[in-house]
Scaffold this active site. Structure first.
Site, PDB file in Angstrom:
ATOM      1  N   HIS A  28       0.845  -1.201   0.000  1.00  0.00           N
ATOM      2  CA  HIS A  28       0.000   0.000   0.000  1.00  0.00           C
ATOM      3  C   HIS A  28       0.883   1.255   0.000  1.00  0.00           C
ATOM      4  O   HIS A  28       0.697   2.166  -0.813  1.00  0.00           O
ATOM      5  CB  HIS A  28      -0.892  -0.035   1.251  1.00  0.00           C
ATOM      6  CG  HIS A  28      -1.729   1.189   1.458  1.00  0.00           C
ATOM      7  ND1 HIS A  28      -3.093   1.201   1.262  1.00  0.00           N
ATOM      8  CD2 HIS A  28      -1.401   2.454   1.872  1.00  0.00           C
ATOM      9  CE1 HIS A  28      -3.569   2.414   1.537  1.00  0.00           C
ATOM     10  NE2 HIS A  28      -2.565   3.183   1.905  1.00  0.00           N
ATOM     11  N   GLU A  29       1.859   1.270   0.917  1.00  0.00           N
ATOM     12  CA  GLU A  29       2.741   2.424   1.006  1.00  0.00           C
ATOM     13  C   GLU A  29       3.706   2.497  -0.176  1.00  0.00           C
ATOM     14  O   GLU A  29       4.066   3.589  -0.631  1.00  0.00           O
ATOM     15  CB  GLU A  29       3.511   2.401   2.325  1.00  0.00           C
ATOM     16  CG  GLU A  29       2.630   2.377   3.567  1.00  0.00           C
ATOM     17  CD  GLU A  29       1.625   3.520   3.612  1.00  0.00           C
ATOM     18  OE1 GLU A  29       1.872   4.569   2.980  1.00  0.00           O
ATOM     19  OE2 GLU A  29       0.593   3.369   4.277  1.00  0.00           O
ATOM     20  N   HIS A  87       2.015   4.300  -2.977  1.00  0.00           N
ATOM     21  CA  HIS A  87       2.100   5.758  -2.810  1.00  0.00           C
ATOM     22  C   HIS A  87       3.473   6.264  -3.259  1.00  0.00           C
ATOM     23  O   HIS A  87       3.580   7.241  -4.004  1.00  0.00           O
ATOM     24  CB  HIS A  87       1.911   6.128  -1.334  1.00  0.00           C
ATOM     25  CG  HIS A  87       0.512   6.027  -0.831  1.00  0.00           C
ATOM     26  ND1 HIS A  87      -0.567   6.613  -1.469  1.00  0.00           N
ATOM     27  CD2 HIS A  87       0.004   5.435   0.287  1.00  0.00           C
ATOM     28  CE1 HIS A  87      -1.670   6.378  -0.780  1.00  0.00           C
ATOM     29  NE2 HIS A  87      -1.352   5.665   0.283  1.00  0.00           N
TER      30      HIS A  87
END
Length: 265
Positions: free
Chosen positions: A57-58, A61
């Site tokens: 998820h990170e 980003h």
């Protein structure tokens, strides 16, 4: 051509590979019923898989920010998938795992620091914020695929419970992260389109958005409505409430198991 330093900034971390290994070994233990206490193996499998999804998820980003103009991302270690490199380990890993244990809710926390001043264009800013929850959507598709593809023949019940519960976490993570509350990715998607005055007024509340959402979900009436909607979506994807309930029940192995789930061991 990338320098040696640049290549090391993007090399997958042994920490992340270790978490993936725990996911694989514990998943194998659940599948084969190798573990004497399947609840512990299931706990390790779901937790490790959840942390893997947090890392990705990170990473989504960070990778999107890199391609949007923030070339500082690599030096911060975000592209190594190492959760220890995140800006706030408590918000990044500890709180999301506690949310799972306490309420069976998947809610990633803020982790990577992006130098927004390096990025031009509102659409790029929105895409950077959306990239994380879209990763959870992808995880949810992978976890639910065996159910809506009717490919569960031969899958042990305990592993099916684990997969159903993991799917629940990914669906809740995707939906909650798209809520436009300061501090969550949903607000990050719309923030570039708000006026400077509104952004300045909202900014002080951003550190509390994650806790506020979890607090609201702790209200029984809100919790019931939210999970009714989640289970309705999961039923449409072939996962019944019994499966996710038994997955959560088995996950909390330290409690007395509900006999209706019939876990061995």
């Amino acid at each position: 051509m990338p320098t040696a330093a640049a290549r090391s900034d993007r090399r997958i971390s042994p920490v992340f590979l270790g978490i993936v290994a725990v996911t694989a070994v514990s998943g194998w233990a659940v599948w084969t019923d190798f573990a004497e206490r399947p609840g512990i193996a299931l706990f390790l499998f779901v937790t490790a898989a959840w942390v893997v999804s947090l890392c990705l998820h990170e990473y989504a980003h960070a990778r999107t920010a890199l391609h949007s103009g923030d070339i500082s991302i690599g030096a911060k270690g975000y592209l190594t998938l190492n959760p220890l490199k995140y800006t706030h380990a408590l918000l990044s890993i500890v709180l999301p795992v506690l949310f799972v244990i306490m309420g069976g809710i998947g809610l990633p926390g803020g982790a990577v620091f992006i130098e927004r001043g390096r990025i031009r264009g509102r659409w790029r800013h929105s895409l950077i914020s959306a990239a994380g929850p879209l990763t959870n959507v992808l995880f949810a598709i992978v976890c639910t695929a065996p159910f809506w593809l009717h490919a569960l023949d031969g899958v042990p019940p305990v592993f099916r419970y684990a997969l159903g519960f993991l799917a629940l976490l990914q669906v809740t993570a995707a939906i909650l992260n798209f809520v436009p509350v300061p501090g969550l990715d949903g607000y990050g998607v719309i923030e570039p389109w708000l006026s400077y005055r509104v952004r300045r007024q909202v900014e002080p509340f951003a550190p509390f958005g994650l806790i506020a959402v979890f607090g609201v979900l702790w209200i029984p009436e809100v919790n019931a409505v939210f999970f009714d909607a989640i289970h309705g979506l999961l039923r449409a994807l072939g996962i019944d409430e019994f499966t996710t309930y038994c997955g959560f029940d088995a996950y909390r192995f330290w409690r007395a198991a509900d006999p209706v789930c019939s876990l061995p061991g």
